[in-house]
Motif scaffolding. Structure first.
Motif, PDB file in Angstrom:
ATOM      1  N   ASP B   1       0.896  -0.976   0.181  1.00  0.00           N
ATOM      2  CA  ASP B   1       0.266  -0.189   0.155  1.00  0.00           C
ATOM      3  C   ASP B   1       0.633   1.549   0.162  1.00  0.00           C
ATOM      4  O   ASP B   1       2.189   0.982   0.444  1.00  0.00           O
ATOM      5  N   ALA B   2       0.737   2.479  -0.497  1.00  0.00           N
ATOM      6  CA  ALA B   2       1.318   3.132  -1.082  1.00  0.00           C
ATOM      7  C   ALA B   2       0.915   4.470   0.387  1.00  0.00           C
ATOM      8  O   ALA B   2      -0.054   3.847   1.395  1.00  0.00           O
ATOM      9  N   ASP B   3       1.271   4.644   0.741  1.00  0.00           N
ATOM     10  CA  ASP B   3       2.399   5.465   2.024  1.00  0.00           C
ATOM     11  C   ASP B   3       1.758   6.772   2.195  1.00  0.00           C
ATOM     12  O   ASP B   3       1.255   7.082   3.520  1.00  0.00           O
ATOM     13  N   VAL B   4       1.568   7.583   0.936  1.00  0.00           N
ATOM     14  CA  VAL B   4       0.969   8.604   0.585  1.00  0.00           C
ATOM     15  C   VAL B   4      -0.066   8.826  -0.635  1.00  0.00           C
ATOM     16  O   VAL B   4       0.456   8.237  -1.466  1.00  0.00           O
ATOM     17  N   THR B   5      -1.045   8.733   0.046  1.00  0.00           N
ATOM     18  CA  THR B   5      -2.352   9.022  -0.869  1.00  0.00           C
ATOM     19  C   THR B   5      -2.353  10.482  -1.414  1.00  0.00           C
ATOM     20  O   THR B   5      -3.047  10.766   0.180  1.00  0.00           O
ATOM     21  N   GLN B   6      -3.499   9.809  -2.239  1.00  0.00           N
ATOM     22  CA  GLN B   6      -4.687  11.366  -2.578  1.00  0.00           C
ATOM     23  C   GLN B   6      -5.746  11.050  -3.164  1.00  0.00           C
ATOM     24  O   GLN B   6      -5.815  10.536  -4.228  1.00  0.00           O
ATOM     25  N   THR B   7      -6.573  11.743  -2.795  1.00  0.00           N
ATOM     26  CA  THR B   7      -7.677  11.577  -3.549  1.00  0.00           C
ATOM     27  C   THR B   7      -8.612  13.279  -3.581  1.00  0.00           C
ATOM     28  O   THR B   7      -8.719  14.055  -3.087  1.00  0.00           O
ATOM     29  N   PRO B   8      -9.628  13.381  -4.533  1.00  0.00           N
ATOM     30  CA  PRO B   8      -9.273  12.194  -6.247  1.00  0.00           C
ATOM     31  C   PRO B   8      -8.723  12.089  -6.973  1.00  0.00           C
ATOM     32  O   PRO B   8      -7.090  13.046  -6.534  1.00  0.00           O
ATOM     33  N   ARG B   9      -7.804  11.122  -7.718  1.00  0.00           N
ATOM     34  CA  ARG B   9      -6.559  11.628  -8.980  1.00  0.00           C
ATOM     35  C   ARG B   9      -7.014  12.665 -10.487  1.00  0.00           C
ATOM     36  O   ARG B   9      -6.071  13.240 -10.103  1.00  0.00           O
ATOM     37  N   ASN B  10      -8.125  12.649 -10.697  1.00  0.00           N
ATOM     38  CA  ASN B  10      -8.127  13.501 -11.150  1.00  0.00           C
ATOM     39  C   ASN B  10      -9.693  14.044 -10.357  1.00  0.00           C
ATOM     40  O   ASN B  10     -10.278  13.308 -10.968  1.00  0.00           O
ATOM     41  N   ARG B  11      -9.758  15.308 -11.287  1.00  0.00           N
ATOM     42  CA  ARG B  11     -11.137  16.370 -11.237  1.00  0.00           C
ATOM     43  C   ARG B  11     -11.573  17.390 -11.864  1.00  0.00           C
ATOM     44  O   ARG B  11     -10.565  18.406 -12.858  1.00  0.00           O
ATOM     45  N   ILE B  12     -12.387  17.282 -12.849  1.00  0.00           N
ATOM     46  CA  ILE B  12     -12.763  18.400 -12.894  1.00  0.00           C
ATOM     47  C   ILE B  12     -13.717  19.472 -12.826  1.00  0.00           C
ATOM     48  O   ILE B  12     -15.056  18.759 -11.941  1.00  0.00           O
ATOM     49  N   THR B  13     -13.559  20.580 -12.923  1.00  0.00           N
ATOM     50  CA  THR B  13     -14.989  21.049 -12.003  1.00  0.00           C
ATOM     51  C   THR B  13     -14.867  22.692 -12.783  1.00  0.00           C
ATOM     52  O   THR B  13     -14.398  22.864 -14.021  1.00  0.00           O
ATOM     53  N   LYS B  14     -15.976  23.424 -12.287  1.00  0.00           N
ATOM     54  CA  LYS B  14     -16.352  24.807 -12.952  1.00  0.00           C
ATOM     55  C   LYS B  14     -16.805  25.413 -12.340  1.00  0.00           C
ATOM     56  O   LYS B  14     -16.094  25.106 -11.089  1.00  0.00           O
ATOM     57  N   THR B  15     -15.925  26.625 -12.812  1.00  0.00           N
ATOM     58  CA  THR B  15     -15.063  27.888 -12.262  1.00  0.00           C
ATOM     59  C   THR B  15     -16.305  28.588 -10.999  1.00  0.00           C
ATOM     60  O   THR B  15     -17.551  28.234 -11.609  1.00  0.00           O
TER      61      THR B  15
END
Lengths: 113, 115
Positions: B1-15
């Motif tokens: 398992d990764a020691d440092v995880t980030q969520t989400p990996r990809n995100r598209i959002t609006k202004t």
């Protein structure tokens, strides 16, 4: 004020030859210098470091040279391999807070067969 | 398992939308950092935290806020996202005094696109 600079955004080298990545800095108070390597879709990973009291540090195919009078360091990769293709960042801990790193802009290395 | 995880990996959002990026670590480190990477600009420090009660601004904190919910969790928020916040975001951790020796460990990154 860019304290750590990498003036070459990209470098292309043939497999088996030497890759030389360069980095310049402006703050003579830096005590350590580091190189990080970054593959696409991954975070940067530490590669090699050098203390300001040394002029050379070697780890396998990777050697970092430091020229304090010129405020210049370089990373040599010999021999270069296709798996070395990545973005390389040089960095230095802030002189005022050594837990903070100051990064250069990165050099994209491509090693072709 | 990764020691440092980030969520989400990809995100598209609006202004104008509010966005939260999350970081978790299992390395037991006190120090946590948020960076953004833009083409040609390298990694720039947004915020850093030396422990749960100590949060500090980095070089480019405007438009961002953070929360250190626990030693292992450090979240980055964009209260009202704007297109020039489109970038790669990285979380990192370190033990005290080790950054100069390669002791900062990075997560895999979050690619954020603001339309």
């Amino acid at each position: 004020d860019q304290q750590v600079k990498q003036n070459s955004p990209s470098l292309s080298v043939q497999e088996g030859r030497i890759s030389i990545l360069n980095c310049d800095y402006t703050n003579s108070m830096f005590d350590y210098f580091l190189w990080y390597k970054k593959y696409p879709a991954e975070g940067p990973t530490f590669l090699i470091s050098i203390s300001s009291i040394k002029d050379k540090n070697e780890d396998g195919r990777f050697t970092v040279f430091l020229n304090k009078s010129a405020k210049h360091l370089s990373l040599h990769i010999v021999p270069s391999q296709p798996g070395d293709s990545a973005v390389y960042f040089c960095a230095a801990p802030s002189a005022y807070n050594t837990d903070k790193l100051i990064f250069g802009t990165g050099t994209r290395l491509q090693v072709f067969p | 398992d990764a020691d440092v995880t980030q969520t989400p990996r990809n995100r598209i959002t609006k202004t104008g939308k509010r966005i939260m990026l999350e970081c978790s670590q299992t390395k037991g480190h006190d120090r946590m950092y948020w960076y953004r990477q833009d083409p040609g600009l390298g990694l720039q420090l947004i915020y850093y935290s030396f422990d749960v009660k100590d949060i500090n601004k980095g070089e480019i904190s405007d438009g961002y806020s953070v929360s250190r919910q626990a030693q292992a969790k450090f979240s980055l928020s964009l209260e009202s996202a704007i297109p020039n916040q489109t970038a790669l975001y990285f979380c990192a951790t370190s033990a005290p005094g080790t950054s100069g020796f390669g002791g900062q460990f990075f997560g895999p990154g979050t690619r954020l696109t603001v339309l």
